[in-house]
Write a protein that holds these residues in place. Sequence first.
Motif, PDB file in Angstrom:
ATOM      1  N   TRP A  48       0.830  -1.213   0.000  1.00 38.51           N
ATOM      2  CA  TRP A  48       0.000   0.000   0.000  1.00 38.51           C
ATOM      3  C   TRP A  48       0.865   1.264   0.000  1.00 38.51           C
ATOM      4  CZ3 TRP A  48      -4.930   1.703  -0.498  1.00 38.51           C
ATOM      5  CH2 TRP A  48      -5.237   2.977  -0.004  1.00 38.51           C
ATOM      6  N   GLY A  49       1.861   1.280   0.846  1.00 38.31           N
ATOM      7  CA  GLY A  49       2.658   2.485   0.995  1.00 38.31           C
ATOM      8  C   GLY A  49       3.642   2.736  -0.113  1.00 38.31           C
ATOM      9  N   LEU A  50       3.991   1.705  -0.887  1.00 38.62           N
ATOM     10  CA  LEU A  50       5.064   1.840  -1.864  1.00 38.62           C
ATOM     11  C   LEU A  50       4.605   1.506  -3.278  1.00 38.62           C
ATOM     12  CD1 LEU A  50       7.896   0.503   0.434  1.00 38.62           C
ATOM     13  CD2 LEU A  50       7.566   2.860  -0.344  1.00 38.62           C
ATOM     14  N   ASP A  51       3.340   1.813  -3.552  1.00 40.75           N
ATOM     15  CA  ASP A  51       2.803   1.816  -4.919  1.00 40.75           C
ATOM     16  C   ASP A  51       2.911   0.476  -5.626  1.00 40.75           C
ATOM     17  OD1 ASP A  51       1.560   3.027  -7.119  1.00 40.75           O
ATOM     18  OD2 ASP A  51       3.483   3.528  -8.059  1.00 40.75           O
ATOM     19  N   ASN A  52       2.445  -0.573  -4.936  1.00 39.48           N
ATOM     20  CA  ASN A  52       2.430  -1.901  -5.540  1.00 39.48           C
ATOM     21  C   ASN A  52       1.081  -2.533  -5.215  1.00 39.48           C
ATOM     22  OD1 ASN A  52       2.938  -4.896  -5.784  1.00 39.48           O
ATOM     23  ND2 ASN A  52       4.936  -4.128  -6.443  1.00 39.48           N
ATOM     24  N   TYR A  53       0.210  -2.611  -6.206  1.00 37.32           N
ATOM     25  CA  TYR A  53      -1.173  -3.032  -5.968  1.00 37.32           C
ATOM     26  C   TYR A  53      -1.441  -4.392  -6.616  1.00 37.32           C
ATOM     27  CZ  TYR A  53      -1.747   1.758  -4.462  1.00 37.32           C
ATOM     28  OH  TYR A  53      -1.616   2.956  -3.792  1.00 37.32           O
ATOM     29  N   PRO A  54      -1.490  -5.469  -5.821  1.00 36.76           N
ATOM     30  CA  PRO A  54      -1.701  -6.807  -6.377  1.00 36.76           C
ATOM     31  C   PRO A  54      -3.137  -7.001  -6.883  1.00 36.76           C
ATOM     32  CG  PRO A  54      -0.855  -6.890  -4.108  1.00 36.76           C
ATOM     33  CD  PRO A  54      -1.306  -5.505  -4.357  1.00 36.76           C
ATOM     34  N   VAL A  55      -3.267  -7.814  -7.902  1.00 38.69           N
ATOM     35  CA  VAL A  55      -4.598  -8.236  -8.353  1.00 38.69           C
ATOM     36  C   VAL A  55      -4.988  -9.464  -7.540  1.00 38.69           C
ATOM     37  CG1 VAL A  55      -5.950  -9.140 -10.285  1.00 38.69           C
ATOM     38  CG2 VAL A  55      -4.255  -7.319 -10.671  1.00 38.69           C
ATOM     39  N   PHE A  56      -5.980  -9.327  -6.688  1.00 40.28           N
ATOM     40  CA  PHE A  56      -6.416 -10.441  -5.843  1.00 40.28           C
ATOM     41  C   PHE A  56      -7.439 -11.332  -6.546  1.00 40.28           C
ATOM     42  CE2 PHE A  56      -5.102  -7.297  -2.575  1.00 40.28           C
ATOM     43  CZ  PHE A  56      -4.128  -8.068  -1.970  1.00 40.28           C
ATOM     44  N   LEU A  57      -8.197 -10.746  -7.445  1.00 40.12           N
ATOM     45  CA  LEU A  57      -9.226 -11.486  -8.168  1.00 40.12           C
ATOM     46  C   LEU A  57      -9.257 -10.975  -9.601  1.00 40.12           C
ATOM     47  CD1 LEU A  57     -11.527 -13.580  -7.906  1.00 40.12           C
ATOM     48  CD2 LEU A  57     -13.068 -11.676  -7.371  1.00 40.12           C
ATOM     49  N   GLU A  58      -8.912 -11.859 -10.540  1.00 40.50           N
ATOM     50  CA  GLU A  58      -8.831 -11.442 -11.940  1.00 40.50           C
ATOM     51  C   GLU A  58     -10.219 -11.396 -12.568  1.00 40.50           C
ATOM     52  OE1 GLU A  58      -5.727 -12.999 -14.488  1.00 40.50           O
ATOM     53  OE2 GLU A  58      -4.814 -13.978 -12.746  1.00 40.50           O
ATOM     54  N   ILE A  59     -10.780 -10.206 -12.586  1.00 37.44           N
ATOM     55  CA  ILE A  59     -12.123 -10.031 -13.161  1.00 37.44           C
ATOM     56  C   ILE A  59     -12.174  -8.852 -14.126  1.00 37.44           C
ATOM     57  CG2 ILE A  59     -13.442 -11.143 -11.318  1.00 37.44           C
ATOM     58  CD1 ILE A  59     -13.839  -8.410 -10.054  1.00 37.44           C
ATOM     59  N   ALA A  60     -11.005  -8.421 -14.600  1.00 36.51           N
ATOM     60  CA  ALA A  60     -10.980  -7.293 -15.533  1.00 36.51           C
ATOM     61  C   ALA A  60     -11.713  -7.617 -16.832  1.00 36.51           C
ATOM     62  CB  ALA A  60      -9.542  -6.888 -15.829  1.00 36.51           C
ATOM     63  N   TRP A  61     -11.884  -8.927 -17.096  1.00 33.83           N
ATOM     64  CA  TRP A  61     -12.561  -9.340 -18.325  1.00 33.83           C
ATOM     65  C   TRP A  61     -14.064  -9.078 -18.280  1.00 33.83           C
ATOM     66  CZ3 TRP A  61     -16.368 -12.840 -17.310  1.00 33.83           C
ATOM     67  CH2 TRP A  61     -16.279 -13.532 -16.104  1.00 33.83           C
ATOM     68  N   VAL A  62     -14.609  -8.844 -17.097  1.00 34.16           N
ATOM     69  CA  VAL A  62     -16.049  -8.596 -16.977  1.00 34.16           C
ATOM     70  C   VAL A  62     -16.372  -7.256 -17.639  1.00 34.16           C
ATOM     71  CG1 VAL A  62     -17.974  -8.215 -15.393  1.00 34.16           C
ATOM     72  CG2 VAL A  62     -16.199  -9.916 -14.850  1.00 34.16           C
ATOM     73  N   PRO A  63     -17.303  -7.227 -18.584  1.00 30.46           N
ATOM     74  CA  PRO A  63     -17.597  -5.978 -19.294  1.00 30.46           C
ATOM     75  C   PRO A  63     -17.988  -4.838 -18.353  1.00 30.46           C
ATOM     76  CG  PRO A  63     -18.658  -7.846 -20.363  1.00 30.46           C
ATOM     77  CD  PRO A  63     -18.119  -8.354 -19.063  1.00 30.46           C
ATOM     78  N   LEU A  64     -17.508  -3.660 -18.656  1.00 27.69           N
ATOM     79  CA  LEU A  64     -17.864  -2.399 -18.010  1.00 27.69           C
ATOM     80  C   LEU A  64     -17.344  -2.245 -16.579  1.00 27.69           C
ATOM     81  CD1 LEU A  64     -21.563  -1.990 -19.265  1.00 27.69           C
ATOM     82  CD2 LEU A  64     -19.468  -1.065 -20.269  1.00 27.69           C
ATOM     83  N   VAL A  65     -17.535  -3.245 -15.736  1.00 27.96           N
ATOM     84  CA  VAL A  65     -17.231  -3.051 -14.307  1.00 27.96           C
ATOM     85  C   VAL A  65     -16.043  -3.864 -13.799  1.00 27.96           C
ATOM     86  CG1 VAL A  65     -19.634  -2.493 -13.793  1.00 27.96           C
ATOM     87  CG2 VAL A  65     -18.855  -4.873 -13.610  1.00 27.96           C
ATOM     88  N   GLY A  66     -15.504  -4.770 -14.619  1.00 35.19           N
ATOM     89  CA  GLY A  66     -14.468  -5.677 -14.141  1.00 35.19           C
ATOM     90  C   GLY A  66     -13.248  -4.969 -13.584  1.00 35.19           C
ATOM     91  N   SER A  67     -12.676  -4.040 -14.336  1.00 32.67           N
ATOM     92  CA  SER A  67     -11.471  -3.336 -13.891  1.00 32.67           C
ATOM     93  C   SER A  67     -11.734  -2.511 -12.641  1.00 32.67           C
ATOM     94  CB  SER A  67     -10.958  -2.425 -15.015  1.00 32.67           C
ATOM     95  OG  SER A  67     -10.520  -3.197 -16.125  1.00 32.67           O
ATOM     96  N   THR A  68     -12.895  -1.898 -12.585  1.00 33.03           N
ATOM     97  CA  THR A  68     -13.243  -1.095 -11.416  1.00 33.03           C
ATOM     98  C   THR A  68     -13.369  -1.967 -10.170  1.00 33.03           C
ATOM     99  OG1 THR A  68     -14.406   0.527 -12.789  1.00 33.03           O
ATOM    100  CG2 THR A  68     -14.953   0.490 -10.431  1.00 33.03           C
ATOM    101  N   LEU A  69     -13.976  -3.134 -10.305  1.00 30.91           N
ATOM    102  CA  LEU A  69     -14.124  -4.042  -9.173  1.00 30.91           C
ATOM    103  C   LEU A  69     -12.771  -4.577  -8.710  1.00 30.91           C
ATOM    104  CD1 LEU A  69     -17.336  -6.043 -10.189  1.00 30.91           C
ATOM    105  CD2 LEU A  69     -17.124  -4.279  -8.422  1.00 30.91           C
ATOM    106  N   GLU A  70     -11.876  -4.885  -9.660  1.00 30.39           N
ATOM    107  CA  GLU A  70     -10.524  -5.316  -9.298  1.00 30.39           C
ATOM    108  C   GLU A  70      -9.826  -4.247  -8.465  1.00 30.39           C
ATOM    109  OE1 GLU A  70      -8.625  -8.353 -12.645  1.00 30.39           O
ATOM    110  OE2 GLU A  70      -7.841  -6.333 -12.397  1.00 30.39           O
ATOM    111  N   TRP A  71      -9.898  -3.008  -8.963  1.00 21.16           N
ATOM    112  CA  TRP A  71      -9.259  -1.885  -8.273  1.00 21.16           C
ATOM    113  C   TRP A  71      -9.848  -1.715  -6.877  1.00 21.16           C
ATOM    114  CZ3 TRP A  71     -10.917   2.570  -6.000  1.00 21.16           C
ATOM    115  CH2 TRP A  71      -9.980   3.576  -5.760  1.00 21.16           C
ATOM    116  N   ALA A  72     -11.174  -1.762  -6.775  1.00 24.01           N
ATOM    117  CA  ALA A  72     -11.843  -1.530  -5.489  1.00 24.01           C
ATOM    118  C   ALA A  72     -11.500  -2.619  -4.480  1.00 24.01           C
ATOM    119  CB  ALA A  72     -13.349  -1.441  -5.701  1.00 24.01           C
ATOM    120  N   LEU A  73     -11.471  -3.883  -4.924  1.00 24.14           N
ATOM    121  CA  LEU A  73     -11.170  -4.980  -4.014  1.00 24.14           C
ATOM    122  C   LEU A  73      -9.746  -4.867  -3.484  1.00 24.14           C
ATOM    123  CD1 LEU A  73     -11.883  -7.660  -2.668  1.00 24.14           C
ATOM    124  CD2 LEU A  73     -11.136  -8.821  -4.758  1.00 24.14           C
TER     125      LEU A  73
END
Length: 218
Positions: free
Chosen positions: A148-173
């Motif tokens: 969190w402090g050093l600009d490294n954000y892991p993808v915990f759940l790969e859902i970017a493929w979901v239309p419209l909201v996937g990338s946003t949900l990945e970021w939020a989680l």
Amino acid sequence: MPRTITKNYKSFTRQGSVTYALPSPPFSSPVVTITLPPKSTWTSGLHWHETHTEYLQIVRGTALVTLNKSTRTYTAADGIVTIPRFARHEWQRATADGEELLVREWTDPADGAKEVFFRNLSSVVVDCTKNGPPKEWWLTWQLFVVFWGLDNYPVFLEIAWVPLVGSTLEWALTHLLLLAAVLAGKIFGLKSAYGEYTPSNILVKPAMERAMRNGKSE
């Protein structure tokens, strides 16, 4: 837990997995060099950066690099790989066999955050494993705070493929999980960067000072 004084270390090695070679003297170069020996299963993990553009340069060997929706192999002949802010990416050995893989990493801005990240990530692992197998929940918790402090954000759940909201949900989680770890960690004094791990001339750089003011590092 008493922390090992690692701020003067020039490199960190996990036997058979990875070696991180750091600038010497500290902050003398923006480049961290990462070496993966044959049969290493190390991977950067799928992640992104929000305040830094990252660059990879394959010096020796062949790397398998994922950049957003593209996955391909890279060698020294391919030149510098540019990873824009917010681009999901991951890299590792292309094959288990063959020569070692040597990769140079640096960022823009070259503010020392890359070196601070690898120093603190590696030192946390050193301290959590020095007395035997780590308590996985404690190691993971501390690493989340470093991320969190050093600009490294892991993808915990790969859902970017979901239309419209996937990338946003990945970021939020990712933000939700890391922020929860940081807030809970404050109770126990967990930080993104520690004085025992980080040379003072890096810790007082402007980027680190901003992180401290934002409660991301001390």
